[in-house]
Scaffold this motif. Sequence first.
Motif, mmCIF file in Angstrom:
data_model
loop_
_atom_site.group_PDB
_atom_site.id
_atom_site.type_symbol
_atom_site.label_atom_id
_atom_site.label_comp_id
_atom_site.label_asym_id
_atom_site.label_seq_id
_atom_site.Cartn_x
_atom_site.Cartn_y
_atom_site.Cartn_z
ATOM 1 N N ASP A 65 31.427 14.056 -4.537
ATOM 2 C CA ASP A 65 32.308 14.246 -3.419
ATOM 3 C C ASP A 65 33.178 13.078 -3.145
ATOM 4 O O ASP A 65 34.316 13.080 -2.806
ATOM 5 N N VAL A 66 32.590 11.790 -3.496
ATOM 6 C CA VAL A 66 33.262 10.625 -3.361
ATOM 7 C C VAL A 66 34.233 10.406 -4.466
ATOM 8 O O VAL A 66 35.450 9.856 -4.039
ATOM 9 N N GLY A 67 34.154 10.874 -5.524
ATOM 10 C CA GLY A 67 34.888 10.945 -6.580
ATOM 11 C C GLY A 67 34.561 9.913 -7.625
ATOM 12 O O GLY A 67 35.428 9.554 -8.534
ATOM 13 N N ILE A 68 33.252 9.658 -7.806
ATOM 14 C CA ILE A 68 33.222 8.454 -8.688
ATOM 15 C C ILE A 68 32.110 8.979 -9.967
ATOM 16 O O ILE A 68 31.739 8.530 -10.658
ATOM 17 N N MET A 69 32.149 10.410 -10.065
ATOM 18 C CA MET A 69 31.186 10.934 -11.073
ATOM 19 C C MET A 69 32.216 11.457 -12.234
ATOM 20 O O MET A 69 31.281 12.252 -13.230
ATOM 21 N N GLY A 70 33.269 11.633 -11.985
ATOM 22 C CA GLY A 70 34.216 12.152 -13.172
ATOM 23 C C GLY A 70 34.469 13.720 -13.193
ATOM 24 O O GLY A 70 35.110 13.909 -13.978
ATOM 25 N N ILE A 71 33.781 14.317 -11.998
ATOM 26 C CA ILE A 71 33.929 15.647 -11.894
ATOM 27 C C ILE A 71 34.095 16.027 -10.735
ATOM 28 O O ILE A 71 33.914 15.239 -9.681
ATOM 29 N N SER A 72 34.752 17.345 -10.411
ATOM 30 C CA SER A 72 35.074 17.541 -8.949
ATOM 31 C C SER A 72 33.732 18.611 -8.391
ATOM 32 O O SER A 72 32.930 19.004 -9.408
ATOM 33 N N SER A 73 33.566 18.643 -7.243
ATOM 34 C CA SER A 73 32.488 19.646 -6.755
ATOM 35 C C SER A 73 32.647 21.233 -7.250
ATOM 36 O O SER A 73 31.164 21.495 -7.279
ATOM 37 N N ASP A 74 33.646 21.548 -7.634
ATOM 38 C CA ASP A 74 33.568 22.998 -8.237
ATOM 39 C C ASP A 74 33.228 23.103 -9.657
ATOM 40 O O ASP A 74 33.348 24.068 -10.347
ATOM 41 N N GLN A 75 33.080 21.844 -10.295
ATOM 42 C CA GLN A 75 32.711 21.881 -11.616
ATOM 43 C C GLN A 75 31.140 21.802 -12.074
ATOM 44 O O GLN A 75 30.742 21.685 -13.225
ATOM 45 N N VAL A 76 30.497 21.670 -11.168
ATOM 46 C CA VAL A 76 28.750 21.709 -11.311
ATOM 47 C C VAL A 76 28.335 22.817 -10.519
ATOM 48 O O VAL A 76 28.379 23.004 -9.196
ATOM 49 N N GLU A 77 27.227 23.367 -11.159
ATOM 50 C CA GLU A 77 26.261 24.429 -10.193
ATOM 51 C C GLU A 77 24.930 24.000 -10.629
ATOM 52 O O GLU A 77 24.303 23.636 -11.565
ATOM 53 N N ILE A 78 24.003 23.669 -9.513
ATOM 54 C CA ILE A 78 22.698 23.309 -9.517
ATOM 55 C C ILE A 78 21.985 24.648 -9.292
ATOM 56 O O ILE A 78 22.024 25.135 -8.119
ATOM 57 N N LEU A 79 20.871 24.895 -10.191
ATOM 58 C CA LEU A 79 20.209 26.198 -10.027
ATOM 59 C C LEU A 79 18.933 25.986 -8.880
ATOM 60 O O LEU A 79 18.217 24.868 -9.213
ATOM 61 N N LEU A 80 18.678 26.902 -8.463
ATOM 62 C CA LEU A 80 17.683 26.812 -7.520
ATOM 63 C C LEU A 80 16.387 27.122 -7.973
ATOM 64 O O LEU A 80 16.282 27.657 -9.054
ATOM 65 N N PRO A 81 15.220 26.736 -7.637
ATOM 66 C CA PRO A 81 13.923 27.165 -8.197
ATOM 67 C C PRO A 81 13.559 28.509 -7.800
ATOM 68 O O PRO A 81 14.230 29.428 -7.349
ATOM 69 N N PRO A 82 12.514 29.113 -8.584
ATOM 70 C CA PRO A 82 12.496 30.511 -8.749
ATOM 71 C C PRO A 82 12.055 31.200 -7.471
ATOM 72 O O PRO A 82 12.569 32.502 -7.431
ATOM 73 N N THR A 83 11.393 30.575 -6.497
ATOM 74 C CA THR A 83 11.153 30.997 -5.138
ATOM 75 C C THR A 83 11.373 29.931 -4.120
ATOM 76 O O THR A 83 11.736 28.798 -4.554
ATOM 77 N N ASN A 84 11.208 30.375 -3.092
ATOM 78 C CA ASN A 84 11.642 29.345 -1.825
ATOM 79 C C ASN A 84 13.070 28.624 -2.004
ATOM 80 O O ASN A 84 13.147 27.705 -1.500
ATOM 81 N N GLY A 85 13.999 29.198 -2.793
ATOM 82 C CA GLY A 85 15.253 28.637 -2.668
ATOM 83 C C GLY A 85 15.985 28.015 -1.397
ATOM 84 O O GLY A 85 16.647 27.344 -1.588
ATOM 85 N N THR A 86 15.574 28.762 -0.538
ATOM 86 C CA THR A 86 16.379 28.634 0.792
ATOM 87 C C THR A 86 16.022 27.081 1.298
ATOM 88 O O THR A 86 16.540 26.609 2.174
ATOM 89 N N LYS A 87 14.870 26.589 0.967
ATOM 90 C CA LYS A 87 14.232 25.101 1.189
ATOM 91 C C LYS A 87 15.353 24.142 0.766
ATOM 92 O O LYS A 87 15.375 23.006 1.144
ATOM 93 N N PHE A 88 16.306 24.418 -0.185
ATOM 94 C CA PHE A 88 16.917 23.415 -1.077
ATOM 95 C C PHE A 88 18.273 23.840 -1.099
ATOM 96 O O PHE A 88 18.818 24.759 -1.309
ATOM 97 N N CYS A 89 19.256 22.682 -0.965
ATOM 98 C CA CYS A 89 20.675 22.699 -0.811
ATOM 99 C C CYS A 89 21.081 22.486 -2.377
ATOM 100 O O CYS A 89 20.484 21.862 -3.080
#
Length: 349
Positions: free
Chosen positions: A145-169
């Motif tokens: 978000d700050v811009g130091i990783m070389g990509i924008s926020s819409d260029q990365v997708e973090i996959l949630l675990p198989p269950t209890n995904g609501t506990k994780f952003c």
Amino acid sequence: MMAFSLLWVCILIIFFSVSIAEKPNISALYPPRWKESPDHFNKYKLQNGKYVIYPWLYIERLGMYRILLIRTAKYFERFGEDNEQNPLWGLPLQFGWQYNTGRLADPTRRTECGYESDPLCVSEDSWWADLNYFLCIPPVLAAVDVGIMGISSDQVEILLPPTNGTKFCHSVSSCFSSHPELMRKWKTFFQLIQSPFISFDDLLMYLWTAHASSIENVYKTFEDRFAYYSNSEVDFQKSWFNAVKYLAIIRFHTTMTRVHGFQESLPPRILTNEDKAPFIKDFSGSQNILIYVLTSLEKVDSTSDLTSPSNDKTKSEDLSSYDLHNSQVRYLQMTDDDNDERAEHILVQ
């Protein structure tokens, strides 16, 4: 009482840091499988224009740390060579210790996640893995978000675990929505590292503030995981959480050599009900001492008015900070407003 406890922690840090006084071979200190992990986002799967990351595989989560260390290296060149003085080393090194000691494996044993047949799997039922998630995903997304990783926020997708995904952003927007305080603190840290006017000690202060906020925000969310562990391991988990406030107060240097040396005294496996420090036979003297002191401190703190994992007052803004100068502890009351004002002053220079 806090000053007495703090003195014990200072003694421990000094004692366990003696063995790392000489300059080591940096590559020998890397977390396990470091060089196997992605060193650029293009090493992850690309799908629909997004880099897809599954942080429930050890190598994929470790890669996020590796990219973070690489992308922030230039901001710490003035403090030392080879990126060794980058205080973010504490995050992947701790994750590596958890992997090496079996703490990322499924504690319920209902699956083979993290065991011999599936060694790189990171279990969502692991207390250690869950808290570490919030010391990996939010920091990396804040850096994006700050811009130091070389990509924008819409260029990365973090996959949630198989269950209890609501506990994780899992995105910049979802993390800011569910955990605005900790995201704000990580964002402040990554903004500040770009300033040539900030001292290393001040950077440590903001880093530890963000670190403490990350785990304090989610500690109660994962208390149910304690049921999967022995009483001795749960006591150590609580004491490790409690120790963070002391490490933050003394602004423990989370550089590569310091953290690696300190971790030599951490338990090399999960504790069983038969393990009673300081009398665990297959542990070294320093490992026994560290476990005993940290668990003793947590028990004292949990029965006093001090902040503790079981106390609703446990917030980073409630913690007092101490400045160690000429072997004396000088009390300083710092609030979040004080830190924000100080950060704004540095950023406008």
